[in-house]
Design a protein around this motif. Structure first.
Motif, PDB file in Angstrom:
ATOM      1  N   ILE A  67       0.848  -1.190   0.000  1.00 25.54           N
ATOM      2  CA  ILE A  67       0.000   0.000   0.000  1.00 25.54           C
ATOM      3  C   ILE A  67       0.889   1.248   0.000  1.00 25.54           C
ATOM      4  CG2 ILE A  67      -1.950  -1.175   1.079  1.00 25.54           C
ATOM      5  CD1 ILE A  67      -1.268   0.195   3.717  1.00 25.54           C
ATOM      6  N   SER A  68       0.334   2.341  -0.475  1.00 28.72           N
ATOM      7  CA  SER A  68       1.069   3.599  -0.590  1.00 28.72           C
ATOM      8  C   SER A  68       1.102   4.326   0.752  1.00 28.72           C
ATOM      9  CB  SER A  68       0.390   4.481  -1.632  1.00 28.72           C
ATOM     10  OG  SER A  68      -0.893   4.887  -1.154  1.00 28.72           O
ATOM     11  N   GLU A  69       1.837   5.417   0.795  1.00 27.07           N
ATOM     12  CA  GLU A  69       1.849   6.250   2.000  1.00 27.07           C
ATOM     13  C   GLU A  69       0.439   6.751   2.313  1.00 27.07           C
ATOM     14  OE1 GLU A  69       4.248   6.768   4.309  1.00 27.07           O
ATOM     15  OE2 GLU A  69       5.305   5.245   3.153  1.00 27.07           O
ATOM     16  N   LYS A  70      -0.289   7.127   1.276  1.00 30.93           N
ATOM     17  CA  LYS A  70      -1.676   7.549   1.470  1.00 30.93           C
ATOM     18  C   LYS A  70      -2.490   6.393   2.054  1.00 30.93           C
ATOM     19  CE  LYS A  70      -5.745   9.346  -0.883  1.00 30.93           C
ATOM     20  NZ  LYS A  70      -6.314   9.789  -2.174  1.00 30.93           N
ATOM     21  N   GLY A  71      -2.213   5.169   1.599  1.00 26.03           N
ATOM     22  CA  GLY A  71      -2.893   3.989   2.121  1.00 26.03           C
ATOM     23  C   GLY A  71      -2.654   3.789   3.610  1.00 26.03           C
ATOM     24  N   TYR A  72      -1.408   4.030   4.053  1.00 26.64           N
ATOM     25  CA  TYR A  72      -1.113   3.933   5.486  1.00 26.64           C
ATOM     26  C   TYR A  72      -1.892   4.989   6.259  1.00 26.64           C
ATOM     27  CZ  TYR A  72       2.537   0.441   4.926  1.00 26.64           C
ATOM     28  OH  TYR A  72       3.215  -0.729   4.661  1.00 26.64           O
ATOM     29  N   GLY A  73      -2.021   6.165   5.670  1.00 23.14           N
ATOM     30  CA  GLY A  73      -2.816   7.224   6.297  1.00 23.14           C
ATOM     31  C   GLY A  73      -4.291   6.851   6.380  1.00 23.14           C
TER      32      GLY A  73
END
Length: 122
Positions: A67-73
């Motif tokens: 997952i992307s950084e946005k996904g972690y957010g």
């Protein structure tokens, strides 16, 4: 039992939730593929405007990506809300993006649900 007898019924309970199941469906967080496509794609009626966009679309690195950084957010934003719900089981796909999302959301969940990885969910 004779024809004029009333059938017996099961005892009733005061718990209105007994026997009820709630199903929550959570899609994986934004994947690296989703993020790459957003930055690379220039669609004009479903055709790629540039060759590099086609490369991202069919890149094997994105078939089973994280997952992307946005996904972690996104996981962080949802985690607290989910902590208020008592989960017994979590069923997930074996794909990285789903496993990472599941781990981010439920590894420290207060109800410590059992996680089931279902291969047919790919």
């Amino acid at each position: 039992m004779e024809n004029n007898e009333e059938p017996t019924t099961a005892p009733t309970t005061t718990d209105p939730n007994l026997g009820k199941v709630r199903l929550y469906v959570i899609r994986h967080a934004e994947s690296e593929y989703n993020a790459a496509m957003k930055s690379a794609i220039r669609l004009d009626r479903q055709t790629f405007a540039h060759e590099e966009d086609r490369i991202v679309k069919f890149c094997p690195d994105y078939i089973d990506c994280g997952i992307s950084e946005k996904g972690y957010g996104q996981c962080e934003a949802l985690r607290e809300e989910l902590s208020k719900i008592n989960f017994k089981y979590v069923v997930t796909s074996p794909l990285k993006r789903a496993l990472i999302t599941t781990n981010e959301l439920f590894s420290k969940h207060p109800s410590k649900p059992s996680v089931i990885v279902e291969p047919l969910m790919t």
